[in-house]
Motif scaffolding. Sequence first.
Motif, PDB file in Angstrom:
ATOM      1  N   VAL A  86       1.800   0.868   6.495  1.00 48.21           N
ATOM      2  CA  VAL A  86       3.068   0.025   6.244  1.00 48.21           C
ATOM      3  C   VAL A  86       3.138  -0.704   7.669  1.00 48.21           C
ATOM      4  CG1 VAL A  86       5.462   0.112   5.613  1.00 48.21           C
ATOM      5  CG2 VAL A  86       3.819   1.726   4.682  1.00 48.21           C
ATOM      6  N   LEU A  87       3.232  -2.120   7.512  1.00 46.72           N
ATOM      7  CA  LEU A  87       3.384  -2.956   8.717  1.00 46.72           C
ATOM      8  C   LEU A  87       4.827  -3.401   8.632  1.00 46.72           C
ATOM      9  CD1 LEU A  87       0.276  -5.012   8.698  1.00 46.72           C
ATOM     10  CD2 LEU A  87       0.965  -3.377  10.317  1.00 46.72           C
ATOM     11  N   LEU A 135     -10.981   1.188   0.715  1.00 46.65           N
ATOM     12  CA  LEU A 135     -10.210   0.229   1.616  1.00 46.65           C
ATOM     13  C   LEU A 135      -8.772   0.850   1.592  1.00 46.65           C
ATOM     14  CD1 LEU A 135     -10.948  -2.974  -0.045  1.00 46.65           C
ATOM     15  CD2 LEU A 135     -11.313  -2.496   2.249  1.00 46.65           C
ATOM     16  N   PRO A 136      -8.163   1.001   2.935  1.00 47.54           N
ATOM     17  CA  PRO A 136      -6.905   1.449   2.926  1.00 47.54           C
ATOM     18  C   PRO A 136      -5.930   0.503   2.344  1.00 47.54           C
ATOM     19  CG  PRO A 136      -7.937   1.440   5.144  1.00 47.54           C
ATOM     20  CD  PRO A 136      -8.782   0.675   4.142  1.00 47.54           C
ATOM     21  N   GLU A 137      -4.927   1.093   1.801  1.00 53.27           N
ATOM     22  CA  GLU A 137      -3.688   0.312   1.149  1.00 53.27           C
ATOM     23  C   GLU A 137      -2.856  -0.222   2.490  1.00 53.27           C
ATOM     24  OE1 GLU A 137       0.118   0.871  -1.787  1.00 53.27           O
ATOM     25  OE2 GLU A 137      -1.071   2.398  -0.992  1.00 53.27           O
ATOM     26  N   VAL A 138      -2.767  -1.449   2.388  1.00 53.74           N
ATOM     27  CA  VAL A 138      -1.736  -2.130   3.187  1.00 53.74           C
ATOM     28  C   VAL A 138      -0.545  -2.598   2.578  1.00 53.74           C
ATOM     29  CG1 VAL A 138      -1.510  -3.887   5.058  1.00 53.74           C
ATOM     30  CG2 VAL A 138      -3.753  -2.721   4.970  1.00 53.74           C
ATOM     31  N   VAL A 139       0.697  -2.124   3.174  1.00 52.59           N
ATOM     32  CA  VAL A 139       1.775  -2.652   2.614  1.00 52.59           C
ATOM     33  C   VAL A 139       2.566  -3.510   3.748  1.00 52.59           C
ATOM     34  CG1 VAL A 139       4.109  -1.659   1.853  1.00 52.59           C
ATOM     35  CG2 VAL A 139       2.025  -0.585   1.206  1.00 52.59           C
ATOM     36  N   ILE A 140       3.270  -4.486   3.350  1.00 55.07           N
ATOM     37  CA  ILE A 140       3.983  -5.391   4.365  1.00 55.07           C
ATOM     38  C   ILE A 140       5.385  -5.207   3.989  1.00 55.07           C
ATOM     39  CG2 ILE A 140       4.199  -7.817   5.359  1.00 55.07           C
ATOM     40  CD1 ILE A 140       1.177  -7.961   4.932  1.00 55.07           C
ATOM     41  N   LYS A 182       8.766  -6.716   5.546  1.00 49.39           N
ATOM     42  CA  LYS A 182       9.252  -7.801   6.915  1.00 49.39           C
ATOM     43  C   LYS A 182      10.853  -7.430   7.035  1.00 49.39           C
ATOM     44  CE  LYS A 182       6.841 -11.987   6.249  1.00 49.39           C
ATOM     45  NZ  LYS A 182       7.017 -13.223   6.348  1.00 49.39           N
ATOM     46  N   ARG A 183      11.329  -6.342   6.504  1.00 50.27           N
ATOM     47  CA  ARG A 183      12.773  -6.113   6.829  1.00 50.27           C
ATOM     48  C   ARG A 183      12.814  -4.556   6.988  1.00 50.27           C
ATOM     49  NH1 ARG A 183      16.464  -7.629   2.394  1.00 50.27           N
ATOM     50  NH2 ARG A 183      18.078  -7.273   3.924  1.00 50.27           N
ATOM     51  N   PHE A 184      13.100  -4.166   8.232  1.00 54.69           N
ATOM     52  CA  PHE A 184      13.185  -2.905   8.794  1.00 54.69           C
ATOM     53  C   PHE A 184      14.142  -1.786   8.062  1.00 54.69           C
ATOM     54  CE2 PHE A 184      14.611   0.595  11.671  1.00 54.69           C
ATOM     55  CZ  PHE A 184      13.368   1.252  12.046  1.00 54.69           C
ATOM     56  N   LYS A 185      15.270  -2.406   8.064  1.00 60.36           N
ATOM     57  CA  LYS A 185      16.432  -1.451   7.508  1.00 60.36           C
ATOM     58  C   LYS A 185      16.077  -1.092   6.100  1.00 60.36           C
ATOM     59  CE  LYS A 185      21.477  -1.010   7.860  1.00 60.36           C
ATOM     60  NZ  LYS A 185      22.318  -1.062   6.607  1.00 60.36           N
ATOM     61  N   PRO A 186      16.150  -2.156   4.927  1.00 56.76           N
ATOM     62  CA  PRO A 186      15.928  -1.767   3.724  1.00 56.76           C
ATOM     63  C   PRO A 186      14.651  -0.835   3.606  1.00 56.76           C
ATOM     64  CG  PRO A 186      16.138  -4.106   4.014  1.00 56.76           C
ATOM     65  CD  PRO A 186      16.039  -3.670   5.072  1.00 56.76           C
ATOM     66  N   PHE A 187      13.511  -1.229   4.324  1.00 52.46           N
ATOM     67  CA  PHE A 187      12.410  -0.217   4.101  1.00 52.46           C
ATOM     68  C   PHE A 187      12.814   1.135   4.598  1.00 52.46           C
ATOM     69  CE2 PHE A 187       8.874   1.576   6.287  1.00 52.46           C
ATOM     70  CZ  PHE A 187       8.212   2.229   5.363  1.00 52.46           C
ATOM     71  N   VAL A 188      13.236   1.469   5.507  1.00 50.33           N
ATOM     72  CA  VAL A 188      13.504   2.637   6.326  1.00 50.33           C
ATOM     73  C   VAL A 188      14.401   3.593   5.396  1.00 50.33           C
ATOM     74  CG1 VAL A 188      14.375   4.034   8.102  1.00 50.33           C
ATOM     75  CG2 VAL A 188      12.852   1.981   8.640  1.00 50.33           C
ATOM     76  N   GLU A 189      15.701   2.675   4.890  1.00 47.96           N
ATOM     77  CA  GLU A 189      16.753   3.432   4.304  1.00 47.96           C
ATOM     78  C   GLU A 189      16.327   3.537   2.873  1.00 47.96           C
ATOM     79  OE1 GLU A 189      20.381   1.179   4.672  1.00 47.96           O
ATOM     80  OE2 GLU A 189      20.700   2.294   6.483  1.00 47.96           O
ATOM     81  N   ASP A 190      15.832   2.514   2.017  1.00 47.13           N
ATOM     82  CA  ASP A 190      15.314   2.657   0.710  1.00 47.13           C
ATOM     83  C   ASP A 190      14.018   3.287   0.137  1.00 47.13           C
ATOM     84  OD1 ASP A 190      17.795   1.531   0.692  1.00 47.13           O
ATOM     85  OD2 ASP A 190      17.217  -0.490   0.193  1.00 47.13           O
ATOM     86  N   ARG A 191      13.038   2.883   0.909  1.00 52.14           N
ATOM     87  CA  ARG A 191      11.708   3.302   0.617  1.00 52.14           C
ATOM     88  C   ARG A 191      10.940   4.403   1.375  1.00 52.14           C
ATOM     89  NH1 ARG A 191      12.947  -1.796  -0.518  1.00 52.14           N
ATOM     90  NH2 ARG A 191      11.604  -2.930   1.512  1.00 52.14           N
ATOM     91  N   LEU A 192      11.213   4.548   2.616  1.00 56.78           N
ATOM     92  CA  LEU A 192      10.624   5.410   3.649  1.00 56.78           C
ATOM     93  C   LEU A 192      11.106   6.913   3.032  1.00 56.78           C
ATOM     94  CD1 LEU A 192       8.847   5.913   5.966  1.00 56.78           C
ATOM     95  CD2 LEU A 192      10.778   5.717   7.633  1.00 56.78           C
ATOM     96  N   PRO A 193      12.051   7.126   2.721  1.00 62.40           N
ATOM     97  CA  PRO A 193      12.321   8.513   2.319  1.00 62.40           C
ATOM     98  C   PRO A 193      11.470   9.059   1.236  1.00 62.40           C
ATOM     99  CG  PRO A 193      14.486   7.694   2.443  1.00 62.40           C
ATOM    100  CD  PRO A 193      13.409   6.499   2.464  1.00 62.40           C
ATOM    101  N   LEU A 242      -2.221  11.035   5.500  1.00 66.14           N
ATOM    102  CA  LEU A 242      -1.526  10.121   6.422  1.00 66.14           C
ATOM    103  C   LEU A 242      -0.886   8.972   5.738  1.00 66.14           C
ATOM    104  CD1 LEU A 242      -0.290   9.703   9.513  1.00 66.14           C
ATOM    105  CD2 LEU A 242      -2.413   8.343   9.710  1.00 66.14           C
ATOM    106  N   THR A 243       0.382   8.693   5.916  1.00 68.40           N
ATOM    107  CA  THR A 243       0.986   7.445   5.830  1.00 68.40           C
ATOM    108  C   THR A 243       1.488   7.011   7.401  1.00 68.40           C
ATOM    109  OG1 THR A 243       1.699   7.651   3.585  1.00 68.40           O
ATOM    110  CG2 THR A 243       2.570   5.601   4.727  1.00 68.40           C
ATOM    111  N   LEU A 244       0.368   5.874   7.755  1.00 67.62           N
ATOM    112  CA  LEU A 244       0.851   5.322   9.162  1.00 67.62           C
ATOM    113  C   LEU A 244       1.714   4.026   8.914  1.00 67.62           C
ATOM    114  CD1 LEU A 244       0.329   5.199  12.149  1.00 67.62           C
ATOM    115  CD2 LEU A 244      -1.511   3.508  11.664  1.00 67.62           C
ATOM    116  N   VAL A 245       3.155   4.110   9.515  1.00 62.45           N
ATOM    117  CA  VAL A 245       4.260   3.016   9.570  1.00 62.45           C
ATOM    118  C   VAL A 245       4.002   2.570  10.928  1.00 62.45           C
ATOM    119  CG1 VAL A 245       6.490   2.541   9.349  1.00 62.45           C
ATOM    120  CG2 VAL A 245       5.520   4.413   8.139  1.00 62.45           C
ATOM    121  N   LEU A 246       3.890   1.253  10.870  1.00 65.37           N
ATOM    122  CA  LEU A 246       3.395   0.515  12.229  1.00 65.37           C
ATOM    123  C   LEU A 246       4.249  -0.717  12.357  1.00 65.37           C
ATOM    124  CD1 LEU A 246       1.135   0.874  14.699  1.00 65.37           C
ATOM    125  CD2 LEU A 246       0.000  -0.869  13.227  1.00 65.37           C
TER     126      LEU A 246
END
Lengths: 235, 235
Positions: B105-106, B143-148, B150-161, B77-81
Amino acid sequence: MNLLLLEEADFIAADRVILRDRRLTHMQEVHRCVVGDSMRVGRIGGLMGSADVLRLEVSEAELRVTLDQPPPAKLPLTLVLALPRPKMLRRVFQTVAAMGVPRIVLVNSYRVEKSFWQTPFLEPEAIREQLILGLEQARDSVLPEVVIEKRFKPFVEDRLPAITEGTLGLVGHPGNYPPCPRGLDEPVTLAIGPEGGWIPYEIELLGKSGLNPVQLGDRILRVETAVTALLARLF
Amino acid sequence: MNLLLLEEADFIAADRVILRDRRLTHMQEVHRCVVGDSMRVGRIGGLMGSADVLRLEVSEAELRVTLDQPPPAKLPLTLVLALPRPKMLRRVFQTVAAMGVPRIVLVNSYRVEKSFWQTPFLEPEAIREQLILGLEQARDSVLPEVVIEKRFKPFVEDRLPAITEGTLGLVGHPGNYPPCPRGLDEPVTLAIGPEGGWIPYEIELLGKSGLNPVQLGDRILRVETAVTALLARLF
């Protein structure tokens, strides 16, 4: 607060309530209500619906309420829980109310510290306060029943069999047991142990009353997390 | 603390550690250890096993460790929260570590208050402290990896896929959606929104990146409860 819960004493007419306490503060400071706003409300033990803010002053608010929707269904479950430590207990009350547990029996166990039974969080008003917070969170208007059983053996031997009858009896317990079943429709009686778990004698006695161990894997979860995880898995 | 976690700096030889901090206090005050006792231990990022107490003084303890067991499997699982409020965030770190989430991913969301990003609980040392508490609870050493983000759109469009690719992409979201699936074996990318939920634009953007809404019923759960319930249902 996703639902404003109304007490009998709030009603000044069949469709009118006056609020003065923390709910008024919450309306003002969190929801930033103004006259004319509409809010979701529920009558404790009764229907849910909406309320229009008719009057809003520093010290009180008057609302017109329309109660026409049933509360969400409860889970077909009795939860038997070894008394958690006080801080955890408060959160567990909120969680079980939010998740729709209709009845919780708090029971003693060998690994429950005796001092836990002295906590003021077991006072009826303190219990009710936490249950209300859970109902407000989840949007439910019906308080769970809370039963306190300070003696394990008489409860398990004399009263538990009547609760378990006609239900699937389960004990959440780590070890070499079948995995917790998923997506049940049938009624369940579920027992969850204290930190450190039930002792073998307790597992044996619960078994005689119809509760058989199931496990969630190798990970040892805090009580609150275990409660949520078991309920989400079962139903 | 169901597992004593060992840092690299604790080792004075391949099988010897010296402890001086809160773990020493815990050994003395909670476990009431004496010389010769054996405890469950894990090396952070490595194997788990047992340790014998060789020497126990007021200011330090020396243990002989045997590390021969793999840590429990993580969830696929990757959890996007969406970033929760600070107090909730701390508990969520413990919960996700305890439940075996390998990567979280926060992310920002319209309904995340800007001030939440200023919390000291997002400092790397503060995050690690809470993750360690979760691992100690559940008996895990990785330990889980924690990624921060701060910007929703660039994360979802560029890295989430790239994260979603080859996984089942889900968004926990109340509404008229399919129920959350149960008992999966396949890898999942799961997004969970803030208090108040994702806004429609966010749901749409998550959908374009392969995450489709699923629901858990009418009840609105706190973030920590929703995380636990969704993970327990999915796996």
